[in-house]
Scaffold this motif. Structure first.
Motif, PDB file in Angstrom:
ATOM      1  N   LEU A  41      16.069   2.862 -18.276  1.00 15.77           N
ATOM      2  CA  LEU A  41      15.271   2.138 -19.279  1.00 15.77           C
ATOM      3  C   LEU A  41      13.786   2.423 -19.098  1.00 15.77           C
ATOM      4  CD1 LEU A  41      16.897  -1.427 -19.373  1.00 15.77           C
ATOM      5  CD2 LEU A  41      17.453   0.573 -20.710  1.00 15.77           C
ATOM      6  N   ASN A  44      13.061   5.972 -20.440  1.00 16.68           N
ATOM      7  CA  ASN A  44      13.511   6.381 -21.766  1.00 16.68           C
ATOM      8  C   ASN A  44      13.150   5.309 -22.807  1.00 16.68           C
ATOM      9  OD1 ASN A  44      15.220   6.838 -24.011  1.00 16.68           O
ATOM     10  ND2 ASN A  44      16.727   7.861 -22.730  1.00 16.68           N
ATOM     11  N   ASP A  45      12.146   5.596 -23.624  1.00 15.78           N
ATOM     12  CA  ASP A  45      11.656   4.615 -24.606  1.00 15.78           C
ATOM     13  C   ASP A  45      12.739   4.211 -25.606  1.00 15.78           C
ATOM     14  OD1 ASP A  45       9.208   4.635 -23.477  1.00 15.78           O
ATOM     15  OD2 ASP A  45       8.288   5.998 -24.922  1.00 15.78           O
ATOM     16  N   PHE A  46      13.546   5.187 -26.017  1.00 14.30           N
ATOM     17  CA  PHE A  46      14.599   4.939 -27.002  1.00 14.30           C
ATOM     18  C   PHE A  46      15.566   3.872 -26.452  1.00 14.30           C
ATOM     19  CE2 PHE A  46      18.008   7.454 -29.687  1.00 14.30           C
ATOM     20  CZ  PHE A  46      18.171   6.336 -30.490  1.00 14.30           C
ATOM     21  N   MET A  47      16.019   4.106 -25.229  1.00 15.63           N
ATOM     22  CA  MET A  47      16.992   3.203 -24.613  1.00 15.63           C
ATOM     23  C   MET A  47      16.351   1.842 -24.319  1.00 15.63           C
ATOM     24  SD  MET A  47      19.445   4.412 -21.613  1.00 15.63           S
ATOM     25  CE  MET A  47      20.676   3.339 -20.940  1.00 15.63           C
ATOM     26  N   SER A  48      15.110   1.881 -23.893  1.00 15.62           N
ATOM     27  CA  SER A  48      14.413   0.635 -23.569  1.00 15.62           C
ATOM     28  C   SER A  48      14.254  -0.242 -24.818  1.00 15.62           C
ATOM     29  CB  SER A  48      13.057   0.998 -22.967  1.00 15.62           C
ATOM     30  OG  SER A  48      12.292  -0.136 -22.811  1.00 15.62           O
ATOM     31  N   ASP A  49      13.836   0.382 -25.937  1.00 15.05           N
ATOM     32  CA  ASP A  49      13.714  -0.353 -27.211  1.00 15.05           C
ATOM     33  C   ASP A  49      15.076  -0.907 -27.627  1.00 15.05           C
ATOM     34  OD1 ASP A  49      11.063   0.113 -27.476  1.00 15.05           O
ATOM     35  OD2 ASP A  49      11.198   1.468 -29.198  1.00 15.05           O
ATOM     36  N   ALA A  50      16.111  -0.065 -27.455  1.00 13.79           N
ATOM     37  CA  ALA A  50      17.450  -0.468 -27.890  1.00 13.79           C
ATOM     38  C   ALA A  50      17.941  -1.686 -27.107  1.00 13.79           C
ATOM     39  CB  ALA A  50      18.427   0.698 -27.725  1.00 13.79           C
ATOM     40  N   VAL A  51      17.743  -1.650 -25.793  1.00 16.22           N
ATOM     41  CA  VAL A  51      18.210  -2.780 -24.970  1.00 16.22           C
ATOM     42  C   VAL A  51      17.448  -4.048 -25.342  1.00 16.22           C
ATOM     43  CG1 VAL A  51      18.250  -3.690 -22.602  1.00 16.22           C
ATOM     44  CG2 VAL A  51      19.085  -1.396 -23.076  1.00 16.22           C
TER      45      VAL A  51
END
Lengths: 123, 190
Positions: A41, A44-51
């Motif tokens: 997380l 990785n900005d994508f995953m962090s935003d998603a979580v």
């Protein structure tokens, strides 16, 4: 420790494991596993935003239901698009076939006329 | 469509297969790898489950159309950018504000690791990192050290420090960003 220090600024391209993510959101992971997910997380900005967003979903069980629905809709869209493409291709093929038949008929007619003309000249 | 059969194929390889035969089945396999993450991103920005689901559908539609029109090299960064921009536009329509939209290049730059790192030797890099960590404020230093060096989870760090989970996340993210800036500065000075 030295290696860990150097790893802080590296970015990861690890694969996303949806099940691991769901287990993380459900609080089912050990501290060690949680840390491993959180390392991803942090990198990785994508995953962090998603979580961050998935944490807002009231009933976490809904997430899988939503994902399944969205995937079904996605396949419908892709299939519809494919059908349109196939129909367009079929129409094109019909026109090509018709053009070939027309050319053959014209050639045959021309040949018959030539034969008839030659017979008239000789006979 | 069975996703598991294709797990060994990378995003790039799936895109190549799609560009070679224009068969949408490759797009299906590729896009559904990211459905959950896209749902999460849309939830983060829109804070509403129905809006988020609608938005994921619209992002898929946009992605299908655009992938048929032009070539995309880094699908993961690209689809993230498409989703983020879609949500920002949607928020703009709601709030009447002009968002700062991201482009593929911005995202690609964000995804790049520290470029100078590769050229620096390990010892110099370690010295720079140690010096950079010392420059962080107390909270960031504490969270970064506990997270990266002592391998504690967010919840453990929250317990140790008394910060909330959100604060811990924020101190780690901001700490990492500040570290990157400081390391770049220090290595330039060297």
């Amino acid at each position: 420790m030295n290696k860990d220090l150097l790893n802080i600024l590296l970015n990861s391209n690890k694969d996303i494991d949806n099940q691991q993510l769901m287990d993380y959101l459900a609080g089912k992971l050990s501290e060690e596993e949680k840390h491993a997910v959180e390392m991803q997380l942090a990198e990785n900005d994508f995953m962090s935003d998603a979580v961050e967003g998935l944490e807002i979903v009231k009933n976490k069980r809904d997430i899988n239901v939503f994902v399944d629905q969205l995937n079904r809709d996605l396949h419908k869209k892709l299939f519809r698009k494919k059908s349109k493409k196939q129909r367009r291709k079929a129409v094109q093929q019909r026109w090509t076939f018709a053009a070939i038949i027309l050319i053959l008929v014209l050639l045959l007619a021309a040949w018959l006329m030539i034969v008839k003309y030659q017979r008239l000249r000789h006979g | 469509m069975k996703e598991d059969r294709y797990q060994h194929i990378t995003d790039k390889a799936l895109l190549e297969k799609f560009y070679a035969d224009k068969d949408n089945q490759w797009l299906g396999i590729l896009m559904q790898r990211y459905t959950m993450l896209l749902l999460g991103v849309c939830m983060k920005y829109l804070k509403n489950e129905d809006d988020a689901r609608d938005s994921v559908q619209q992002v898929f539609l946009k992605a299908i159309n655009e992938l048929h029109k032009y070539r995309v090299d880094y699908f993961k960064s690209w689809i993230y950018m498409v989703a983020k921009n879609h949500c920002l536009m949607k928020l703009r329509d709601k709030q009447g504000k002009t968002p700062v939209l991201l482009d593929e290049q911005t995202i690609a730059v964000q995804d790049e690791p520290l470029s100078q790192q590769a050229h620096l030797d390990k010892d110099r890099m370690l010295d720079a990192m140690s010096a950079a960590i010392a420059e962080l404020n107390e909270e960031q230093q504490q969270c970064v050290t506990l997270f990266y060096l002592e391998k504690k989870s967010y919840s453990q760090i929250a317990d140790i420090t008394g910060f909330s989970m959100m604060q811990v996340k924020s101190y780690i993210q901001n700490g990492k960003r500040n570290l990157k800036i400081a390391v770049e500065r220090i290595t330039k000075q060297q």
